[in-house]
Motif scaffolding. Structure first.
Motif, PDB file in Angstrom:
ATOM      1  N   SER A 151       0.834  -1.208   0.000  1.00 25.70           N
ATOM      2  CA  SER A 151       0.000   0.000   0.000  1.00 25.70           C
ATOM      3  C   SER A 151       0.868   1.258   0.000  1.00 25.70           C
ATOM      4  CB  SER A 151      -0.929   0.017   1.218  1.00 25.70           C
ATOM      5  OG  SER A 151      -1.842  -1.046   1.137  1.00 25.70           O
ATOM      6  N   PHE A 152       1.961   1.271   0.765  1.00 26.65           N
ATOM      7  CA  PHE A 152       2.860   2.437   0.790  1.00 26.65           C
ATOM      8  C   PHE A 152       3.512   2.628  -0.577  1.00 26.65           C
ATOM      9  CE2 PHE A 152       7.016   4.423   1.512  1.00 26.65           C
ATOM     10  CZ  PHE A 152       6.606   5.595   2.124  1.00 26.65           C
ATOM     11  N   LEU A 153       3.947   1.531  -1.203  1.00 23.55           N
ATOM     12  CA  LEU A 153       4.539   1.632  -2.545  1.00 23.55           C
ATOM     13  C   LEU A 153       3.505   2.146  -3.543  1.00 23.55           C
ATOM     14  CD1 LEU A 153       6.942   1.119  -4.420  1.00 23.55           C
ATOM     15  CD2 LEU A 153       6.089  -1.216  -4.737  1.00 23.55           C
ATOM     16  N   PHE A 154       2.272   1.665  -3.441  1.00 27.02           N
ATOM     17  CA  PHE A 154       1.182   2.140  -4.303  1.00 27.02           C
ATOM     18  C   PHE A 154       1.001   3.652  -4.134  1.00 27.02           C
ATOM     19  CE2 PHE A 154      -3.558   1.329  -5.504  1.00 27.02           C
ATOM     20  CZ  PHE A 154      -3.357   2.043  -6.669  1.00 27.02           C
ATOM     21  N   PHE A 155       1.045   4.128  -2.904  1.00 30.44           N
ATOM     22  CA  PHE A 155       0.914   5.561  -2.627  1.00 30.44           C
ATOM     23  C   PHE A 155       2.042   6.349  -3.300  1.00 30.44           C
ATOM     24  CE2 PHE A 155       2.835   8.858   0.074  1.00 30.44           C
ATOM     25  CZ  PHE A 155       1.900   9.858  -0.103  1.00 30.44           C
ATOM     26  N   ILE A 156       3.291   5.850  -3.208  1.00 31.62           N
ATOM     27  CA  ILE A 156       4.429   6.554  -3.808  1.00 31.62           C
ATOM     28  C   ILE A 156       4.281   6.610  -5.330  1.00 31.62           C
ATOM     29  CG2 ILE A 156       6.934   6.472  -4.188  1.00 31.62           C
ATOM     30  CD1 ILE A 156       6.119   7.443  -1.422  1.00 31.62           C
ATOM     31  N   PHE A 157       3.913   5.477  -5.941  1.00 28.57           N
ATOM     32  CA  PHE A 157       3.690   5.472  -7.395  1.00 28.57           C
ATOM     33  C   PHE A 157       2.593   6.475  -7.774  1.00 28.57           C
ATOM     34  CE2 PHE A 157       5.247   0.813  -7.969  1.00 28.57           C
ATOM     35  CZ  PHE A 157       6.555   1.268  -8.046  1.00 28.57           C
ATOM     36  N   ALA A 158       1.506   6.487  -7.020  1.00 24.22           N
ATOM     37  CA  ALA A 158       0.377   7.394  -7.305  1.00 24.22           C
ATOM     38  C   ALA A 158       0.782   8.844  -7.104  1.00 24.22           C
ATOM     39  CB  ALA A 158      -0.806   7.034  -6.412  1.00 24.22           C
ATOM     40  N   PHE A 159       1.655   9.097  -6.119  1.00 21.89           N
ATOM     41  CA  PHE A 159       2.108  10.465  -5.840  1.00 21.89           C
ATOM     42  C   PHE A 159       2.825  11.050  -7.063  1.00 21.89           C
ATOM     43  CE2 PHE A 159       4.907  13.716  -4.109  1.00 21.89           C
ATOM     44  CZ  PHE A 159       4.070  14.376  -3.230  1.00 21.89           C
ATOM     45  N   PHE A 160       3.592  10.185  -7.756  1.00 22.61           N
ATOM     46  CA  PHE A 160       4.299  10.618  -8.960  1.00 22.61           C
ATOM     47  C   PHE A 160       3.476  10.359 -10.230  1.00 22.61           C
ATOM     48  CE2 PHE A 160       7.772  10.096  -5.949  1.00 22.61           C
ATOM     49  CZ  PHE A 160       8.576  11.192  -6.218  1.00 22.61           C
ATOM     50  N   ASP A 161       2.225   9.925 -10.043  1.00 23.38           N
ATOM     51  CA  ASP A 161       1.317   9.642 -11.149  1.00 23.38           C
ATOM     52  C   ASP A 161       1.912   8.601 -12.106  1.00 23.38           C
ATOM     53  OD1 ASP A 161      -1.053   9.865 -12.515  1.00 23.38           O
ATOM     54  OD2 ASP A 161      -0.366  11.505 -13.799  1.00 23.38           O
ATOM     55  N   HIS A 198       1.498   5.054 -11.198  1.00 26.07           N
ATOM     56  CA  HIS A 198       0.982   3.764 -10.758  1.00 26.07           C
ATOM     57  C   HIS A 198       0.517   2.888 -11.923  1.00 26.07           C
ATOM     58  CE1 HIS A 198      -2.128   6.828 -10.719  1.00 26.07           C
ATOM     59  NE2 HIS A 198      -3.024   5.885 -10.954  1.00 26.07           N
ATOM     60  N   SER A 199       0.039   3.527 -12.996  1.00 23.14           N
ATOM     61  CA  SER A 199      -0.417   2.727 -14.145  1.00 23.14           C
ATOM     62  C   SER A 199       0.763   2.056 -14.851  1.00 23.14           C
ATOM     63  CB  SER A 199      -1.181   3.604 -15.136  1.00 23.14           C
ATOM     64  OG  SER A 199      -0.365   4.663 -15.600  1.00 23.14           O
ATOM     65  N   GLN A 200       1.956   2.667 -14.782  1.00 21.94           N
ATOM     66  CA  GLN A 200       3.133   2.089 -15.426  1.00 21.94           C
ATOM     67  C   GLN A 200       3.642   0.848 -14.666  1.00 21.94           C
ATOM     68  OE1 GLN A 200       6.157   5.079 -16.154  1.00 21.94           O
ATOM     69  NE2 GLN A 200       4.605   6.672 -16.417  1.00 21.94           N
ATOM     70  N   TYR A 201       3.352   0.829 -13.362  1.00 24.53           N
ATOM     71  CA  TYR A 201       3.838  -0.273 -12.507  1.00 24.53           C
ATOM     72  C   TYR A 201       2.678  -1.157 -12.041  1.00 24.53           C
ATOM     73  CZ  TYR A 201       8.205   2.364 -12.434  1.00 24.53           C
ATOM     74  OH  TYR A 201       9.371   3.006 -12.795  1.00 24.53           O
ATOM     75  N   LYS A 202       1.658  -1.242 -12.891  1.00 26.34           N
ATOM     76  CA  LYS A 202       0.462  -1.998 -12.525  1.00 26.34           C
ATOM     77  C   LYS A 202       0.781  -3.479 -12.245  1.00 26.34           C
ATOM     78  CE  LYS A 202      -2.833  -1.224 -15.331  1.00 26.34           C
ATOM     79  NZ  LYS A 202      -3.861  -1.226 -16.383  1.00 26.34           N
ATOM     80  N   LYS A 203       1.604  -4.104 -13.093  1.00 26.19           N
ATOM     81  CA  LYS A 203       1.917  -5.525 -12.925  1.00 26.19           C
ATOM     82  C   LYS A 203       2.667  -5.785 -11.622  1.00 26.19           C
ATOM     83  CE  LYS A 203       2.012  -6.654 -17.858  1.00 26.19           C
ATOM     84  NZ  LYS A 203       2.827  -7.166 -18.988  1.00 26.19           N
ATOM     85  N   MET A 204       3.615  -4.879 -11.298  1.00 27.46           N
ATOM     86  CA  MET A 204       4.359  -5.022 -10.055  1.00 27.46           C
ATOM     87  C   MET A 204       3.425  -4.932  -8.854  1.00 27.46           C
ATOM     88  SD  MET A 204       7.355  -2.624  -8.386  1.00 27.46           S
ATOM     89  CE  MET A 204       8.532  -2.879  -9.697  1.00 27.46           C
ATOM     90  N   LEU A 205       2.488  -4.003  -8.908  1.00 29.04           N
ATOM     91  CA  LEU A 205       1.555  -3.823  -7.795  1.00 29.04           C
ATOM     92  C   LEU A 205       0.650  -5.046  -7.640  1.00 29.04           C
ATOM     93  CD1 LEU A 205       0.632  -0.075  -8.371  1.00 29.04           C
ATOM     94  CD2 LEU A 205       1.921  -1.007  -6.439  1.00 29.04           C
ATOM     95  N   TYR A 206       0.150  -5.554  -8.778  1.00 34.26           N
ATOM     96  CA  TYR A 206      -0.678  -6.761  -8.705  1.00 34.26           C
ATOM     97  C   TYR A 206       0.102  -7.927  -8.077  1.00 34.26           C
ATOM     98  CZ  TYR A 206      -4.519  -4.857 -11.513  1.00 34.26           C
ATOM     99  OH  TYR A 206      -5.586  -4.132 -11.949  1.00 34.26           O
TER     100      TYR A 206
END
Length: 557
Positions: free
Chosen positions: A1-11, A13-21
């Motif tokens: 969740s924290f990593l998801f927040f950091i990705f979203a902060f820099f907009d 998160h869509s580029q790292y969708k597979k990693m998040l899944y």
């Protein structure tokens, strides 16, 4: 969740969708394994009667994954830090200070798991993480928490109403069949009404309890409506400033017009300075002015929503300023033309008054027992001055309408025309010097030519403020008949020398710009030319040249 927040902060998160899944899936696996005792075996008392986890066979793998992900999130943030704007950097600094402190502090709870005998001294630091994130949310707008709270509250109200409606329905003493139909109808009603009711409830909650809340669409619509009847540039700025101040609740907005484009706003973008936010407004002609927005009453900083609104208003102002510019230009030109016509009327009135004054003086001095000869002379002079008045009027009409009125041409002595032009010109304090050469007659209109010299002599007298030296010369060359009017006035600048024969151009406070334009027009009709030579502080010379090649023809006529 924290990593998801950091990705979203820099907009990103869509580029790292597979990693998040993958990571969320791994977390789910650890959760399932923990149920069966693979991650933790339970708890036991280890320090001061407090209970801590007993690690299972996969606990070490879980902890490694936990801190690897947390470490990667921070490294990602540091590597992309330079891409952020100043306010975003401030937010990330606060979050990272709290998260690093919190993760390291919370990480000390691992020691009791492995029975290392080290007390988890960093655990209280987790509280600091929570405090800093909360501060960043509320003070530095890490997220719009107020809108979230009001939205949830609106959902709670709608949900409560929904439950109450079904409770009332189920406790109603109605037949089962009717109950079933009523339940279906109520379900259909809430399917359509729930979202709309939530929005209806949320909007007044936000308007009342969120100080800087505003509806962007309503604000833009209001500005558009109020700009429709506007036809002045200043009113465009005032209208936008008032709407922004009232809707966004801004303490003070300054309006600056007629400024040179500053370096920081040459690209016409929203910028910030010590005073607040600068909102430059422009048209297709360029920079028109700027609004300086002070701080919000709520003391909140201007967010992305505000900046998007400002850009929309800038585009809207661009269209409006382009719409009203032709109107302003026409109005300005009309006002200038109107003023110029008033001045022309005053000038023509002055020119006409001179001969009328002479006529009145002659008439007043005429004795009832005047001789026939006196009456004849009087008649001649009155007709002469009447013709002069008519010539003045005709010349102005000819100049302003571009008409060329036919002039009865006769043999004219330029020297006599000059003497006639000098009459009544107010030469009391002028040192007059005449050098009139022997000239052949020129074929032309006597009064028309007289008006040429009247204008040039009057200009010379006015330039010398009624005191100075005026010299008039006439002579002939092989090519021309020449007349020069020389004054000892202050002179004319090089720039003005190129414009003084243009219609309505004047350097005098009460001038009309008609006189010299009329002189030039008349001279050109005689195939002649007029030149001006002047030097600041040394006086001015106007030289008239008429063709001399047909002198014999002039004499014959």
């Amino acid at each position: 969740s924290f990593l998801f927040f950091i990705f979203a902060f820099f907009d990103k998160h869509s580029q790292y969708k597979k990693m998040l899944y993958f990571l969320f899936g791994l977390s789910l696996i650890f959760y399932i394994l923990d149920i069966f005792g693979f991650v933790s075996l339970g708890v036991s008392s280890k320090f001061f009667g407090r209970f801590y986890t007993d690690g299972g066979p996969l606990f070490t793998l879980f902890i490694i994954e936990y801190f690897l992900v947390a470490t990667y999130a921070h490294i990602f943030g540091f590597l992309n830090y330079k891409t952020l704007k100043n306010e975003e950097k401030q937010r990330l600094r606060l979050v990272f200070f709290g998260s690093i402190t919190g993760f390291l502090g919370g990480g000390t709870t691992v020691f009791p798991v492995y029975n290392l005998g080290i007390y988890p001294f960093g655990l209280p630091l987790v509280v600091l993480y929570t405090v800093l994130v909360s501060y960043t949310i509320t003070k530095h707008e890490l997220m719009d928490i107020q809108v979230v709270i009001k939205r949830k509250l609106a959902y709670v109200i709608v949900g409560t109403l929904l439950i109450i409606s079904y409770l009332l329905l189920n406790f109603s003493p109605i037949p089962a069949t009717m109950m079933l139909n009523a339940s279906i109808a109520l379900a259909i009603f809430w399917a359509f009404a729930a979202h709309r009711l939530r929005a209806f409830i949320q909007t007044p909650l936000e308007e009342k309890w969120i100080t800087e809340w505003y509806d962007t669409e309503k604000l833009i619509s209001s500005v558009t409506e109020k700009l429709i009847p506007v036809y002045k540039r200043k009113d465009v700025f005032i209208t936008i400033a008032q709407e922004l101040k009232n809707r966004i609740k801004i303490e003070k907005i300054e309006i600056e017009l007629n400024l040179e484009v500053k370096d920081k706003i040459k690209s016409f973008i929203v910028a910030k300075d010590k005073k607040g936010v600068i909102l430059p407004l422009s048209s297709s002609k360029g920079f028109e002015g700027q609004l300086i927005l002070g701080t919000k009453i709520s003391e909140q900083t201007y967010n992305q929503k505000d900046l998007v609104l400002f850009k929309t208003l800038m585009n809207q102002a661009y269209l409006v300023l382009d719409r009203i510019r032709p109107y302003e230009e026409v109005k300005t030109e009309f006002s200038a033309a109107q003023q110029k016509l008033i001045e022309i009327a005053a000038s023509v009135t002055h020119e006409i008054r001179n001969p009328l004054t002479v006529i009145r003086a002659k008439t007043d001095s005429l004795s009832e027992k005047a001789s026939r000869q006196t009456i004849i002379e009087y008649k001649t002079r009155v007709l002469e001055y009447c013709d002069r008045i008519n010539t003045i009027i005709s010349s102005v009409l000819s100049l302003t309408k571009g008409e060329k009125k036919a002039v009865v041409k006769v043999a004219v002595d330029l020297n006599q025309v000059i003497d006639s032009a000098l009459e009544g010109r107010g030469l009391e304090n002028i040192q007059l010097e005449k050098e009139l050469g022997n000239l052949p007659n020129i074929i032309g209109g006597p009064e028309e030519l007289r008006q040429v010299f009247v204008n040039l002599i009057d200009n010379a007298i006015q330039a010398m403020a009624g005191q100075g030296k005026l010299k008039i010369k006439t002579y002939q060359s092989e090519a021309n008949l020449v007349a020069e009017i020389i004054d000892s006035g202050p002179g004319i600048t090089k720039n003005d020398q190129t414009k003084i024969f243009d219609k309505f151009y004047t350097t005098k406070k009460e001038g009309t710009g008609v006189g010299l334009a009329m002189v030039s027009s008349i001279v050109k009709r005689y195939n002649g030319e007029i030149k001006v030579e002047s030097e600041i502080g040394k006086g001015t010379t106007f030289a008239l040249r008429f063709p001399n090649k047909d002198n014999k023809l002039y004499e014959k006529h």
